[in-house]
Each structure stands twice: as C-alpha cells, then as structure tokens.
Design a protein around this motif. Structure first.
Motif, PDB file in Angstrom:
ATOM      1  N   ASP A 228       0.840  -1.200   0.000  1.00 46.48           N
ATOM      2  CA  ASP A 228       0.000   0.000   0.000  1.00 46.48           C
ATOM      3  C   ASP A 228       0.880   1.258   0.000  1.00 46.48           C
ATOM      4  OD1 ASP A 228      -2.393   1.408   0.079  1.00 46.48           O
ATOM      5  OD2 ASP A 228      -2.492   1.410   2.258  1.00 46.48           O
ATOM      6  N   GLN A 229       1.940   1.245   0.821  1.00 48.65           N
ATOM      7  CA  GLN A 229       2.870   2.379   0.874  1.00 48.65           C
ATOM      8  C   GLN A 229       3.696   2.480  -0.407  1.00 48.65           C
ATOM      9  OE1 GLN A 229       2.975   4.685   3.287  1.00 48.65           O
ATOM     10  NE2 GLN A 229       1.244   3.634   4.271  1.00 48.65           N
ATOM     11  N   LEU A 230       4.081   1.335  -0.955  1.00 51.71           N
ATOM     12  CA  LEU A 230       4.823   1.326  -2.214  1.00 51.71           C
ATOM     13  C   LEU A 230       3.999   1.964  -3.328  1.00 51.71           C
ATOM     14  CD1 LEU A 230       7.165   0.353  -4.096  1.00 51.71           C
ATOM     15  CD2 LEU A 230       5.860  -1.781  -4.374  1.00 51.71           C
ATOM     16  N   ALA A 231       2.712   1.598  -3.391  1.00 50.43           N
ATOM     17  CA  ALA A 231       1.831   2.154  -4.418  1.00 50.43           C
ATOM     18  C   ALA A 231       1.702   3.664  -4.264  1.00 50.43           C
ATOM     19  CB  ALA A 231       0.461   1.490  -4.342  1.00 50.43           C
ATOM     20  N   GLY A 232       1.679   4.147  -3.020  1.00 51.39           N
ATOM     21  CA  GLY A 232       1.624   5.590  -2.788  1.00 51.39           C
ATOM     22  C   GLY A 232       2.867   6.285  -3.310  1.00 51.39           C
ATOM     23  N   ALA A 233       4.031   5.651  -3.122  1.00 55.13           N
ATOM     24  CA  ALA A 233       5.266   6.227  -3.642  1.00 55.13           C
ATOM     25  C   ALA A 233       5.274   6.203  -5.168  1.00 55.13           C
ATOM     26  CB  ALA A 233       6.455   5.453  -3.097  1.00 55.13           C
ATOM     27  N   GLN A 234       4.762   5.137  -5.741  1.00 57.25           N
ATOM     28  CA  GLN A 234       4.673   5.056  -7.209  1.00 57.25           C
ATOM     29  C   GLN A 234       3.742   6.135  -7.751  1.00 57.25           C
ATOM     30  OE1 GLN A 234       3.472   0.940  -7.356  1.00 57.25           O
ATOM     31  NE2 GLN A 234       5.506   0.253  -8.031  1.00 57.25           N
ATOM     32  N   ARG A 235       2.694   6.443  -7.019  1.00 57.91           N
ATOM     33  CA  ARG A 235       1.810   7.534  -7.436  1.00 57.91           C
ATOM     34  C   ARG A 235       2.595   8.845  -7.434  1.00 57.91           C
ATOM     35  NH1 ARG A 235      -2.409   6.715  -9.850  1.00 57.91           N
ATOM     36  NH2 ARG A 235      -3.521   5.576  -8.229  1.00 57.91           N
ATOM     37  N   LEU A 237       5.671   9.170  -8.052  1.00 61.87           N
ATOM     38  CA  LEU A 237       6.589   9.147  -9.204  1.00 61.87           C
ATOM     39  C   LEU A 237       5.829   9.131 -10.531  1.00 61.87           C
ATOM     40  CD1 LEU A 237       9.181   6.551  -7.854  1.00 61.87           C
ATOM     41  CD2 LEU A 237       9.554   9.007  -8.177  1.00 61.87           C
ATOM     42  N   GLU A 238       4.491   9.304 -10.443  1.00 63.27           N
ATOM     43  CA  GLU A 238       3.612   9.316 -11.611  1.00 63.27           C
ATOM     44  C   GLU A 238       3.685   8.000 -12.380  1.00 63.27           C
ATOM     45  OE1 GLU A 238       4.365  12.805 -13.955  1.00 63.27           O
ATOM     46  OE2 GLU A 238       3.764  14.173 -12.352  1.00 63.27           O
ATOM     47  N   MET A 239       3.864   6.932 -11.646  1.00 63.82           N
ATOM     48  CA  MET A 239       3.808   5.591 -12.235  1.00 63.82           C
ATOM     49  C   MET A 239       2.376   5.077 -12.050  1.00 63.82           C
ATOM     50  SD  MET A 239       7.409   4.261 -10.586  1.00 63.82           S
ATOM     51  CE  MET A 239       7.248   2.580 -11.197  1.00 63.82           C
ATOM     52  N   GLY A 240       1.448   5.711 -12.757  1.00 65.99           N
ATOM     53  CA  GLY A 240       0.022   5.492 -12.536  1.00 65.99           C
ATOM     54  C   GLY A 240      -0.429   4.054 -12.662  1.00 65.99           C
ATOM     55  N   ASN A 241      -0.017   3.379 -13.731  1.00 63.63           N
ATOM     56  CA  ASN A 241      -0.453   1.996 -13.951  1.00 63.63           C
ATOM     57  C   ASN A 241       0.072   1.066 -12.861  1.00 63.63           C
ATOM     58  OD1 ASN A 241      -1.874   2.704 -16.242  1.00 63.63           O
ATOM     59  ND2 ASN A 241      -0.172   2.243 -17.629  1.00 63.63           N
ATOM     60  N   MET A 265      -6.773   4.208  -5.934  1.00 63.69           N
ATOM     61  CA  MET A 265      -6.609   3.721  -7.305  1.00 63.69           C
ATOM     62  C   MET A 265      -6.841   4.804  -8.345  1.00 63.69           C
ATOM     63  SD  MET A 265      -7.930  -0.194  -7.749  1.00 63.69           S
ATOM     64  CE  MET A 265      -8.864  -0.460  -6.272  1.00 63.69           C
ATOM     65  N   LYS A 266      -7.726   5.729  -8.050  1.00 56.89           N
ATOM     66  CA  LYS A 266      -8.011   6.834  -8.980  1.00 56.89           C
ATOM     67  C   LYS A 266      -8.317   6.321 -10.382  1.00 56.89           C
ATOM     68  CE  LYS A 266      -5.275  10.225  -6.448  1.00 56.89           C
ATOM     69  NZ  LYS A 266      -4.206  11.248  -6.478  1.00 56.89           N
ATOM     70  N   LEU A 267      -9.324   5.480 -10.443  1.00 52.74           N
ATOM     71  CA  LEU A 267      -9.728   4.914 -11.737  1.00 52.74           C
ATOM     72  C   LEU A 267     -10.660   5.901 -12.424  1.00 52.74           C
ATOM     73  CD1 LEU A 267     -10.354   1.278 -10.484  1.00 52.74           C
ATOM     74  CD2 LEU A 267      -8.333   2.165 -11.631  1.00 52.74           C
ATOM     75  N   SER A 268     -10.084   6.851 -13.111  1.00 51.77           N
ATOM     76  CA  SER A 268     -10.863   7.955 -13.678  1.00 51.77           C
ATOM     77  C   SER A 268     -11.248   7.761 -15.134  1.00 51.77           C
ATOM     78  CB  SER A 268     -10.073   9.270 -13.539  1.00 51.77           C
ATOM     79  OG  SER A 268      -8.820   9.146 -14.195  1.00 51.77           O
ATOM     80  N   PHE A 273      -9.132   0.921 -16.160  1.00 51.68           N
ATOM     81  CA  PHE A 273      -9.744  -0.394 -15.962  1.00 51.68           C
ATOM     82  C   PHE A 273      -9.158  -1.410 -16.929  1.00 51.68           C
ATOM     83  CE2 PHE A 273     -13.100   2.322 -14.155  1.00 51.68           C
ATOM     84  CZ  PHE A 273     -13.319   1.661 -12.963  1.00 51.68           C
ATOM     85  N   SER A 274      -8.977  -0.997 -18.154  1.00 48.01           N
ATOM     86  CA  SER A 274      -8.449  -1.908 -19.176  1.00 48.01           C
ATOM     87  C   SER A 274      -7.067  -2.423 -18.795  1.00 48.01           C
ATOM     88  CB  SER A 274      -8.385  -1.209 -20.538  1.00 48.01           C
ATOM     89  OG  SER A 274      -9.664  -0.808 -20.946  1.00 48.01           O
ATOM     90  N   ASN A 275      -6.231  -1.534 -18.255  1.00 47.97           N
ATOM     91  CA  ASN A 275      -4.883  -1.949 -17.844  1.00 47.97           C
ATOM     92  C   ASN A 275      -4.935  -2.979 -16.727  1.00 47.97           C
ATOM     93  OD1 ASN A 275      -3.546  -0.286 -19.686  1.00 47.97           O
ATOM     94  ND2 ASN A 275      -3.582   1.471 -18.289  1.00 47.97           N
TER      95      ASN A 275
END
Length: 902
Positions: A228-235, A237-241, A265-268, A273-275
C-alpha cells in the motif's frame, strides 16, 4: 399546509419541485426492506449502495476487523482477545511498554500477561516501542498553495519531515538486521517504505520495498501494508499503472484497507480499468476488475454481473453487486412518499409500467372487464367524491389487486438525490432472471432471498412466499430477512383489508404496529442527536401499505389516520375527508386493530365532537349557510382551540411541553373575532396590524355586532343581517354589504382568511394558494405528508358578489355604491385568479421559444381578464369616478389607479 418559522410548506414546495435537498439525507428516505448488510464477507460493507456519502456507512466499524490486529493476535498465540490486542498495539502508552521492557510493568493488561511475556516476545515488543514512537509522525506533510482551502487548526501538525531522516533510517535498518523473526523483520521493512513515502523520497521507498520487504518472502498482512505504501510512492513518481495495480492487489487481499485502496486507485477513465483487466492473471483478479467497473458505472449493473457470473457464480463480490442493484430498485419501487400527484407528469410513466405477472393476469380477462377498469379510473380521476368513494368500496378482490396504484409501484427517477441519468432503466425483470439462474448455481441461500425479494417487488407474492418457505439456513441475518419478507408478502398480497384480516394482523404481527415505549438510557450514556430523525422502518412501510389499501377501498378516514393525527386536519380541513374521519371516530364496533392502531391518532384536539363541529360550522360559513353554521357552532362551545405544534410551551412544573393557553384576547379558532371582520381593507397587507389594514363600517344600526365575538355569535349576527337584508331601505343595503364584507374578508384574498380554514393567523401557507384549490383530490396513494398538499375546497366568490349586488341594488348613496362596486371588483379578481391557476400554460423551460410562448400566454390572460373579469371596475370607472370614495381608492389601490388611467 403546516406553517412554522420558515414555513415547512415553503420548504416542501421547493423539495417537490427541485427533487433535491441539500439538507435532506437520502439514506433516511427509503425503507431498507432488503438489508444489504447481510452479505457474509463484511469487508465489502463500504461498497454497498447509498447516496449521502461515497461509501456505505450504516454499519459498525467493528464488523470489519483490522487484519493487522488479527495478525498480531495470532503472533502472540491468541492469548489475548481482539480488543486486548488492539489495546496493546494501538492504545497502550509508550511508557507502559518501556516499563514492561525494564521488568516492572504497571499496566493491568501487561500484568495479566505475566513477567515472561517480554522474554518470549522481546523482538515484537521492541518493534512496538519503535513503531509507537514513529506513529505520530507517520503522515505526509501538507503543502499549501494559492488555491488551498483547508481548515487545519485542530489537526495534528506532526509529520514525517520533522524526524531526523538519516538517524531514523539508520535505526530502522539496524533493528531490521538484528531481528531474527521474519514477520517482525518485515514490519521494520514496512516502516522503512512508509518513512520514505511520507518524506517524499519515492525512489528510496521503492528500493526499501525490494531490499527489506520482498526478501522475507511473506505475503501476509504486513506485505500488503507495505505494498500500500509502495503504491503511494509510485503515485508520487507518476507511475500510474503500477500504482493502480498495487492498490488493486491491496484491495483484493486486505479487509480493512479496501476503501482506502479503492480511493487511491483513482480509476478515472476506461483505460485504467483496461490496464488492470489485461494484467489480471486469475479469475479472482478478473472478477474484482469487473466489480470495480460495475461499481463506478451503475446505470445498468446486469451486463457486468453477467461477466462476473461466468467467472464465479459463488463470488462474494457478486452478492455485493446484487445488493446494490436491489437497493437501487427498492428506492424506485418503495419511496417513503410519492411526491407527484396524479396530475403530474413526474410519474406518468408509472401508469405505463405493469409487471409481467400483472400483464398475464389482465390478458386472462375479457374485454368487458378491462372496460370496467377503464371506467373505474375515469371515475377515480374525475367525478364527485361521493360517487368515487362508493365505487371504490364496491370493487372486487381482482379489481383491487390489479389496481396499478397498489404499492409497490415503480417510479422512474424517483432517486432524485442521484444524478438523473437518462439511461436509467427499470432493470427489475433482468435482475430477477439473473438471480433465478444464479441461485441454481450458487450454494449460498443469499440468492434465494434476493430472488424472493425481487418477486415481491414484481407483486408475485405467491412465488416469493414459496421460495421463502422452502429455504433452510442457520445464518441469523438470513433468518431475520426471511421472517420480515414473509410478513411483507402476507400483508401486501392481501387484496382487501377487512375486519377479519385486521384481527389477523393483531394476532400475528402486532409487533410491527404497536409502538413500543422509548428505552430508558443510563444517565451516563451520551444521547446522540439525529438531525434527520429516525430512519423509516419495516413497520412504517406496512403502515403505508395499509393506508394505501384503505385509500383504494374508499375508507379515507382510516387511510388518513394511518399516517396522521386528527389534529392534522387543521392543515387541510376538506369536508369529505373530515366526514370520513368522523365516521370512523363514531364507528361503534371497532376491531382491536382499529382501536389500538388507528384510533390512537384521534388525539390532542380536546373535545373531539367540538373539533368536528367547528370544521363543519366553518365550511357552512364559507358557503353562506349561516343557520347551519350556527347549529354546528352551538355544538362547538367546548372547542379547546386549534392545536398547533409551534404553539406549545414548556411547563417547568410538569416538565412537559403543553399546548399554549390563550390569554383570552387572542383568536384561538373559535373565540375573539374582532368586529373589523365586517369592515373593509384600507390596503392589502396581511402582516400589518388589523387596525392599519382594516377600517370598520358604521355598526350603530346593528347593536348585535359586538366588539369581540365567538363564532356562534358571529353566525347569529349574520343570520340577523340576512333578515334585515330582505328589506328595501338603507339599513337593508348596509346589512347585505356587511355580509358581503365578511364573506370576502374570510376568503383567500381577505385579511381574515384564517377564520374558516382552521388556522390561527393569516400568515402565508399552502392553504392560501390559488393553484391548488381544485376540488379534485391531490392524493393518489394515501394521505401521507398531508400538510404538504392543499386539499381545501375553493372559495365561491359569487356568494359575496351576490350580497354586494343586493346592497348595490337597494342603496341610493353614491359613495356607498362606489365602495360596494370596488368590493365586488375585488371579489371578481379572485374569480380570475382561480381561472388563471387552473389554466397554466406549463411551457417547458427547455423550449427554445419559452420566452415567446410565455409572453403570448400572459397577453392572452391579460386580454381575458379585461374582457370577462373587469366588469365592476369598468362600472365603477364609468359611473362613479367622481365620488370621494373613488378618489380615495386611487391613492390606496395601485391597480385601480392604473385601471382608471387607461
């Protein structure tokens, strides 16, 4: 309509027209008969259906256990309860843990665990000491910009940037290396990832995950906390997918973090969703991806549910989708109040919607029967009330059962709090087919309950009851839902509510109708104030159903009292409804149900006979039948005043709110009517004191007109004036003029408009609206929210005009004739207002020619007004413009001044 400070009538009007209210809670505005929360996996509770917030909140947080606490409890060998473990991990002080480490614990829980607890779990306690030190700082610092709008005065100002980054990182790495237990080791890795995320060292957070989390090869609770924290850091770094995918993994594998992971997740867009769908490697991941897509786009959930069904018909997340879908349908089929009247186009589509079961039944009938149905509805929507009531009471069971106004009934876009999507459809039939096939595949009884409920909405009560009777389950939540649905099917399927069935209700379902006394709370318990009041319940729904049944059966009095108290008649004293309520009141052989459930609402009006007599006397006065009015008022001498909610005061001696005691000078619905009611208005202002708005006539020739009168004395005075008015002299002319004045002054246009409509003052409210003065009932289903409609017979302005005409014919005084003609013109204006209200253009505001059509309508009405409704103004102008009265009127009546100059 009811009047309060900031009139409720006004609020209701806005509420109905806009179909949305900022101060209303949509999740307290439906009955919730199908309990969404009976899903077995409670971690999905936030994703059930509601409107007032993004996530469902009607559950206890304890229903979703924190897997971190569960993990710790298991680590400590289950020797502590869940709450004790939570206390140790989250609430115990840092000082207490340090004392435990020193061998001198002072905390009751730590003493209970014993001296050997630290020795056995040394690495875990050392970790908790470090984590408890770091916890207050574990948040990202808030950076304000020019567009920031965030109130943070009471917010914890500590954040990760305030820590010594190098020192803290070094300490965590050192502790990591020194720790032997892989689970505790991984927790230090989680702290390193979190520290770097919150200090915006995003690259270091990614590296920390690879270095300190992955090598432990554990994919339990701590792993997903770190992910969960890793995903926040990736966000960051603009690593959205990549961020979305990892949050997606947290969503799937975490219990208490599903809601936050979903938000993160920010599925906008569809690409997001496709990814996720492309990366889904197994059925569970595909199923979750389809759920997320269906959750965000809810106009028609069935296509997405079909995809989920193909993957796993036993999926728990599929039940969540079904619960949401059923909830959406329930809000459209079972609103707590039908806001539109039958003349409105808001629910006109309902007439066209007939369930498949009803269609099949109708097809079995011969055309002659259908003709009877058509005839029934012609009479329902027109004709005299008495005829309608008689025909209602003579309907057969088939006619009653097939009446499309029987609840439940579908109302398109009834969910007015939600976005009014044009693609919204009634997917009841599709969902019912889906649940029917799913219950054959799934082992969970949930689908049988869902199927039975949908058949209930379709009015297929027999099939619904059969499904429920065959069910076998030990799940207590399922059993409670089944019990409720059996009651619903029994009551709603009954074509006619007669005395025998009322006995059945009291014998078997009294708990749903007899109000229980409020539970006394402990003096130390905090009473939470519910701004929106109690949410509607199953009992409320059943009362609405019965009110609707009585309404369709022609038993209006019983229908009214199911949803209202007797005192509510003051807001709409419609003669026929009052008569029906009185008939029930005087019914000698009431059933037990009628006595305990319905008759209890014959309440707080003091002397009930006097209350009814006052209403009837008032109506007789409005109709200029003064002799009849007098006979009723003689029976109303014990009338105790109009009961009003906002006319109650707290009595410190009894510690209760009691009805306001009038001081002997106020008008109370019967007493203290001033003789100015015989006068004429100087200027039109309902808010001004009567002495400024009204001017008395010369009463010297009529000594029976007292300075203050009760209604009996007023009726007697009118009778005496009638007798005098039969003469041919000036006194007779004056008598007729005074009668005309009273009739006008107590009309909707008069200063004393409150006198004969059960009101205490002339302040504005729904009962003074011209547009709702049709004799046709505005109620289509039952009398719920009675004070939000207007149901009063319109004024007959010809009555006052006729008396004025008599006075005009007899009088020889030109000044008096001018005054009489002006009063006649005022009454004639009331007739125009009534015509105008019944002939509204109803031009769609979206019409590109709206302004043009509206102007044309206004010109047409203005022309009609001058051609048909300005007879007495014309006569006054042509024959009496030279009188002092006319000259005086030019200064006080703007419209008359305008008319005279034309």
């Amino acid at each position: 309509m009811k009047k309060h400070i900031l009139s409720l009538a006004t609020i209701s009007l806005f509420y109905i027209n806009t179909q949305a209210c900022a101060w209303s809670d949509p999740d307290s505005d439906y009955f919730n008969l199908f309990t969404q929360s009976i899903i077995k996996d409670k971690s999905y509770l936030p994703f059930l259906h509601n409107y007032s917030s993004r996530f469902y909140t009607d559950y206890k947080p304890s229903q979703i256990p924190d897997e971190n606490i569960e993990s710790w409890r298991k680590f400590f060998g289950n020797q502590m309860s869940y709450s004790e473990t939570d206390y140790l991990v989250n609430k115990i002080s840092l000082n207490d843990l340090n004392e435990l480490k020193k061998g001198s614990p002072n905390n009751p829980l730590l003493n209970k665990l014993g001296n050997g607890f630290y020795t056995k779990y040394r690495e875990a306690i050392d970790y908790l000491i470090e984590a408890k030190y770091l916890e207050p700082y574990m948040r990202i610092n808030y950076v304000e910009d020019a567009n920031s709008f965030y109130y943070r005065e009471n917010e914890n100002t500590k954040n990760a940037q305030q820590l010594d980054y190098r020192k803290t990182t070094s300490a965590l790495i050192s502790l990591y290396n020194a720790t032997k237990n892989p689970e505790i080791k991984q927790r230090y890795g989680y702290q390193l990832v979190r520290l770097n995320h919150y200090t915006r060292n995003y690259d270091a957070a990614l590296q920390a995950f690879k270095t300190y989390v992955l090598p432990n090869k554990l994919k339990g609770t701590v792993y997903y906390m770190a992910l969960d924290q890793l995903a926040g850091a990736q966000r960051g770094l603009e690593m959205g997918n990549e961020a979305n995918w990892n949050f997606f993994q947290v969503f799937i594998n975490s219990k208490s973090r599903k809601e936050s992971a979903f938000v993160s997740m920010k599925l906008s867009d569809s690409a997001s969703f496709s990814n996720i769908l492309k990366r889904a490697a197994n059925n569970e991941e595909k199923n979750m991806a389809y759920f997320l897509l269906g959750y965000e786009d809810f106009t028609n959930p069935i296509p997405m549910m079909e995809k989920m069904y193909e993957i796993d018909p036993d999926s728990e997340i599929l039940k969540v989708m079904a619960a949401r879908s059923i909830n959406e349908l329930e809000r459209n089929y079972l609103p707590t109040y039908y806001y539109a009247s039958k003349d409105s186009n808001i629910n006109s589509d309902k007439k066209e919607h007939i369930g498949e079961t009803e269609k099949k039944e109708i097809e079995k009938k011969e055309l002659s029967f259908w003709q009877k149905i058509v005839l029934f509805f012609k009479n329902l929507f027109g004709g005299k009330k008495s005829d309608k009531t008689n025909e209602k009471s003579e309907q057969s069971n088939d006619e009653l059962f097939e009446n499309p106004d029987r609840i439940p009934t579908y109302i398109k876009n009834n969910a007015y709090y939600y976005s009014q999507n044009e693609n919204e459809k009634d997917f009841l039939n599709d969902l019912e087919k889906f649940t029917s096939k799913t219950k054959e595949k799934s082992k969970d009884e949930y689908w049988q309950i869902a199927d039975a409920y949908l058949k209930f909405l379709k009015k297929d009560y027999k099939e619904s009851s059969e499904i429920l009777s065959e069910m076998q389950t030990n799940n207590p939540e399922y059993l409670e839902e089944i019990k409720r649905m059996k009651v619903l099917n029994d009551i709603v399927s009954q074509p006619k509510i007669d005395s025998e069935y009322e006995d059945h209700l009291m014998k078997n379902y009294a708990e749903y109708f007899i109000e229980k006394p409020p539970v006394k709370k402990d003096s130390t318990e905090i009473n939470e104030y519910n701004y929106y009041g109690e949410a509607p319940s199953t009992a409320d729904f059943l009362k609405d159903v019965l009110a609707n049944r009585y309404f369709l059966q022609g038993e209006d009095g019983k229908s009214f009292l199911m949803n209202n108290k007797l005192s509510d008649l003051q807001y709409n004293p419609n003669s026929d409804l009052v008569k029906s309520v009185e008939e029930f009141y005087r019914k000698p052989d009431k059933t037990k149900f009628e006595q305990q459930i319905i008759a209890k609402n014959l309440d707080d009006v003091g002397n009930i006979d006097a209350f009814f007599a006052t209403i009837y006397g008032d109506r007789a006065m409005k109709l200029a039948d003064f002799t009849k009015a007098k006979s009723y008022y003689q029976k109303a001498l014990n009338f105790s005043g109009i009961p009003r909610d906002n006319y109650e005061k707290y009595n410190p001696e009894t510690e209760k709110y009691e009805k306001f005691v009038y001081n002997g000078e106020n008008y109370d619905g019967y007493n203290n009517i001033p003789n100015l009611v015989f006068g004429h208005n100087v200027w039109e202002s309902f808010q001004s004191p009567e002495t400024k708005s009204m001017k008395p006539e010369d009463y010297s020739a009529f000594p029976f007109i007292k300075h203050k009168m009760n209604k009996l004395e007023l009726a007697d005075a009118m009778i005496q004036l009638q007798k005098i008015g039969t003469g041919k002299d000036a006194k007779a002319a004056k008598a007729n003029q005074l009668i005309g004045n009273v009739l006008y002054n107590t009309s909707i246009l008069g200063y004393y408009r409150q006198l004969f409509v059960m009101d205490v003052d002339n302040s504005n409210g729904g009962k003074y609206d011209f547009w709702t003065t049709s004799t046709e009932s505005p109620y289509q289903y039952y009398y719920k929210n009675f004070s939000s409609e207007t149901f009063i017979e319109p004024d007959n302005f010809d009555l006052s005009i006729n008396y004025y005409q008599k006075a005009l014919n007899i009088s020889t005084n030109r000044e008096e004739k001018a005054r009489i003609l002006f009063q006649m013109a005022s009454a004639e204006q009331g007739k125009f207002y009534q015509y105008e209200a019944k002939h509204q253009a109803n031009i769609d505001y979206a019409d590109p020619k709206w302004s043009e059509k509206t102007d044309a309508q206004e010109k047409e009405m203005a022309l009609l007004k001058n051609q048909k409704y300005r007879n007495y103004f014309t006569q006054l102008k042509n024959q009496y413009s030279d009188t002092e009265t006319s000259k005086e009127l030019l200064g006080s009546c703007t419209y008359f001044s305008y008319f005279m100059k034309r």
